[in-house]
Design a protein around this motif. Structure first.
Motif, mmCIF file in Angstrom:
data_model
loop_
_atom_site.group_PDB
_atom_site.id
_atom_site.type_symbol
_atom_site.label_atom_id
_atom_site.label_comp_id
_atom_site.label_asym_id
_atom_site.label_seq_id
_atom_site.Cartn_x
_atom_site.Cartn_y
_atom_site.Cartn_z
ATOM 1 N N ALA A 128 -91.298 -2.385 30.528
ATOM 2 C CA ALA A 128 -91.213 -2.274 28.962
ATOM 3 C C ALA A 128 -91.611 -3.951 28.408
ATOM 4 N N LEU A 129 -90.255 -4.275 28.355
ATOM 5 C CA LEU A 129 -89.909 -5.208 27.571
ATOM 6 C C LEU A 129 -90.680 -6.867 28.411
ATOM 7 N N LYS A 130 -91.263 -7.257 29.542
ATOM 8 C CA LYS A 130 -91.789 -8.168 30.393
ATOM 9 C C LYS A 130 -93.541 -7.739 29.065
ATOM 10 N N LEU A 131 -93.784 -6.617 29.651
ATOM 11 C CA LEU A 131 -95.450 -6.741 28.742
ATOM 12 C C LEU A 131 -95.172 -6.433 27.346
ATOM 13 N N LEU A 132 -94.260 -6.295 26.945
ATOM 14 C CA LEU A 132 -94.299 -5.497 25.554
ATOM 15 C C LEU A 132 -93.799 -6.763 24.165
ATOM 16 N N ASN A 133 -93.177 -7.840 25.282
ATOM 17 C CA ASN A 133 -92.339 -8.956 24.073
ATOM 18 C C ASN A 133 -92.183 -9.943 25.339
ATOM 19 N N PRO A 134 -93.229 -10.444 25.824
ATOM 20 C CA PRO A 134 -93.297 -11.760 27.285
ATOM 21 C C PRO A 134 -92.307 -12.272 26.950
ATOM 22 N N ASP A 135 -92.425 -12.676 25.481
ATOM 23 C CA ASP A 135 -91.710 -15.081 25.532
ATOM 24 C C ASP A 135 -90.420 -14.726 24.459
ATOM 25 N N ASN A 136 -89.939 -13.307 24.834
ATOM 26 C CA ASN A 136 -88.770 -12.568 24.006
ATOM 27 C C ASN A 136 -88.921 -13.435 22.846
ATOM 28 N N LYS A 137 -90.222 -13.060 22.027
ATOM 29 C CA LYS A 137 -90.210 -13.799 19.935
ATOM 30 C C LYS A 137 -89.025 -12.272 19.114
ATOM 31 N N ILE A 138 -88.921 -11.668 20.053
ATOM 32 C CA ILE A 138 -88.272 -10.327 19.084
ATOM 33 C C ILE A 138 -87.424 -10.073 19.521
ATOM 34 N N PRO A 139 -85.762 -9.945 19.332
ATOM 35 C CA PRO A 139 -84.768 -10.032 20.237
ATOM 36 C C PRO A 139 -84.575 -7.938 20.057
ATOM 37 N N ALA A 140 -84.185 -7.644 21.495
ATOM 38 C CA ALA A 140 -83.894 -7.004 22.432
ATOM 39 C C ALA A 140 -82.644 -5.769 21.366
ATOM 40 N N CYS A 141 -82.892 -4.579 22.036
ATOM 41 C CA CYS A 141 -81.342 -3.847 22.257
ATOM 42 C C CYS A 141 -82.191 -2.799 23.158
ATOM 43 N N ILE A 142 -81.371 -2.152 24.255
ATOM 44 C CA ILE A 142 -81.323 -1.290 24.840
ATOM 45 C C ILE A 142 -80.325 0.029 25.458
ATOM 46 N N VAL A 143 -80.901 1.195 25.562
ATOM 47 C CA VAL A 143 -80.240 2.487 25.291
ATOM 48 C C VAL A 143 -79.951 3.453 26.440
ATOM 49 N N SER A 144 -79.948 3.495 27.226
ATOM 50 C CA SER A 144 -79.141 4.368 28.558
ATOM 51 C C SER A 144 -79.631 5.658 28.187
#
Lengths: 307, 301
Positions: A128-144
């Motif tokens: 998801a993060l590599k396809l939706l935000n490939p250049d890390n333009k927006i900081p992310a958070c992941i929850v289990s």
């Protein structure tokens, strides 16, 4: 506290084929195109946070939240290792992660952030993060996704996410990583011959997508137990993503739903869906399950019964 | 070439807590101890292994979960760091392991010939699961023997524990045949707990043994039922009740490890050596071994 600003939600599959081998079948390619559409939407939005709930990150000790500022590794999937490796380096919003943990704990949940070099981020989150935000333009958070959690706990977790987004004044895109039907073929197949594992799974997937298309997220949340019984392999106690997504996005049916793609991924159902908050409501039902604000843990049913 | 043989079968649970508590130099976390009943049992079984002549360890792990057949590690070396996704605070282990690729390929080939869907895993970036590392470290902390790791195909999820039993048995038969044809002396390891319901909270000091106990009494009674049958050498009966045991206790036997090992060893009718039983974050963990050689078989506990 004011309502959180959630720009839109994305429901997308965890399998690595759209990332690693989109050319292997027309279906995988269409899923990749749908991810690409979502990427552009995110970039064109004013989002300052991508919040991911991944069904392929199981936890046991409560709810784990990725707290490493720049997790980096080369990941390989357990089943699809022959498709290739997935190197990643993500930018995480660690302040949000801590706030999310704090909000979860304040609603009675066990929660912790994890910030360890080499922590194994799961396939679904990476895809998801590599396809939706490939250049890390927006900081992310992941929850289990806690393997023992059921409806009440998952709904409260969603409300905690909502609290955290509101308290930090974030403009968030909510991403749920989950397949629809999750039964894969148990033998190797040619990608070009991929199809949904059974007609029943396909019919249920299409019914779910009809709800998504109509923006009926809370209705899907209410149907979660039925969906789990019908088309989910019984690996965990329940089908939780719709509970979490609806609770996080506000527990209603007021969305413009767009099903961007629906394809088979080694037999399972993979769909990329966008839900954008809108006015009006479709298909309100009489919701018959409790809404819950605070998690009190397991009830001592046996103790109470012995009184 | 002499026929290969299975020289010992080990039930070796893999809660990362036991490695954490041992404080090996490979693990980044530090503990004040804990879970001694298991660790001392492991230490004793490791000493027994030192007295046995063998060529390789073959381990069946629940933490390499596959749904598309059974997979085998297929490269000679793996060196990296394994971080437990559930207990990263306890287990961040730098490993450097050798694989007996020849034996792995033989098992893969024979299993394939018997109709089992198989795959060799040859991606050099693949990370070894913490189940394999925990069980193997506790049994052989010197890491001086090559491994074969076999993934756990999740038939219990897709079908039922009964189907799991059938398919794990078939895999065990195939692996036994492959070992015979290989001419090697092999130690089998079934890496898992018995009852497997966890507490979902952790004490501030994970090794605080005043907090450790089985999740509930029902789990304990079931675990003891299996221990009694093992002591009595009734392994066929253990496997026969495996589906019910697995469902009743959410047991980690659902992955098929014990069934695989017992099938490969011909369902021993001699007593198991019992090395220790202790709960770890609510789960029931037994260390046991099956020694086919009567002369060296012991009553340990």
């Amino acid at each position: 506290m004011s309502d959180p600003e959630i720009l839109f939600g994305i429901y997308c599959p965890p399998h690595p084929q759209p990332l690693l081998t989109p050319e292997a079948s027309e279906g995988y390619g269409r899923l990749r195109d749908a991810f690409e559409t979502c990427r552009k939407r995110i970039e064109e939005s004013e989002a300052d946070l991508i919040l991911v709930y991944s069904t392929t990150w199981p936890s046991i000790i409560g709810h784990q939240i990725q707290g490493h500022p720049e997790p980096e590794w080369v990941h390989v999937d357990d089943d699809f290792h022959y498709l290739g490796s997935m190197p990643y380096k993500f930018k995480m919003d660690t302040e949000f992660a801590e706030k999310f943990r704090e909000c979860a704990e304040s609603r009675g949940l066990q929660s912790r952030t994890v910030a360890y070099d080499g922590f194994p981020i799961d396939t679904g989150s990476i895809v998801a993060l590599k396809l939706l935000n490939p250049d890390n333009k927006i900081p992310a958070c992941i929850v289990s996704s806690n393997m023992y959690a059921n409806r009440a706990e998952t709904i409260v977790l969603g409300k905690s996410a909502r609290d955290a987004i509101a308290s930090q004044g974030k403009k968030a895109v909510v991403v749920v990583v989950s397949s629809l039907s999750n039964r894969m073929f148990t033998e190797h197949i040619e990608p070009a011959e991929d199809r949904i594992h059974s007609a029943k799974d396909d019919e249920w997937n299409k019914k779910i997508l009809e709800f998504f298309g109509d923006g009926r997220l809370e209705d899907l949340s209410q149907l979660s137990r039925e969906i789990h019984g019908q088309i989910r392999v019984q690996k965990v106690v329940a089908y939780k993503p719709a509970w979490w997504m609806s609770a996080t996005m506000g527990q209603h049916n007021n969305y413009t739903g767009e099903v961007l793609s629906y394809e088979a991924l080694h037999g399972s159902g993979g769909a990329v869906v966008v839900l954008t908050p809108s006015k009006g409501s479709v298909g309100d039902k009489e919701f018959d399950e409790d809404d819950v604000e605070h998690y009190h843990g397991d009830r001592g049913v046996l103790d109470a019964g012995s009184l | 070439m002499a026929k290969g043989e299975i020289v010992l079968g080990c039930l070796a649970p893999h809660p990362p807590h036991v490695v954490y508590a041992e404080n090996p130099e490979q693990n980044e976390a530090f503990a004040e101890g804990g879970w001694e009943t298991l660790r001392w049992g492991y230490n004793r079984l490791a000493r027994k292994l030192k007295s046995i002549d063998y060529d390789a360890m073959v381990i069946f792990t629940p933490h390499w979960q596959t749904y598309i057949g059974t997979h085998f590690l297929g490269l000679p070396k793996f060196k990296s760091k394994s971080v437990d996704p559930v207990f990263p605070n306890l287990f961040r282990f730098n490993y450097d392991i050798s694989v007996d690729v020849e034996l792995a390929e033989k098992m893969c080939e024979v299993a394939g010939e018997s109709g089992i869907v198989t795959k060799m895993m040859r991606n050099p970036d693949f990370r070894i699961d913490y189940g394999t590392i925990t069980s193997c470290h506790m049994l052989n902390p010197e890491w001086d023997k090559p491994l074969v790791t076999i993934s756990s195909n999740r038939n219990a999820h897709y079908y039922s524990p009964e189907v799991m039993n059938e398919q794990a048995s078939a895999l065990g038969d195939a692996c036994a045949k492959a070992i015979q044809e290989s001419g090697k002396r092999v130690v089998l390891i079934s890496s898992h707990s018995l009852s497997h319901r966890h507490f979902v909270t952790e004490s501030p000091l994970p090794e605080d043994m005043s907090r450790e106990h089985i999740y509930n009494h029902s789990q304990y009674v079931w675990d003891m039922k299996l221990v009694d049958l093992m002591r009595d050498g009734k392994m066929k009966e253990v496997i026969d009740i495996m589906p019910e045991f697995t469902e009743q206790t959410i047991a980690e036997t659902e992955a098929g490890g014990l069934t695989w090992m017992m099938a490969a060893m011909g369902y021993p009718e001699y007593p198991a050596e019992i090395y220790g039983y202790q709960s770890v974050i609510g789960t029931g963990n037994l260390i046991a071994a099956w020694d086919p050689l009567e002369a060296t078989r012991e009553i340990v506990l």
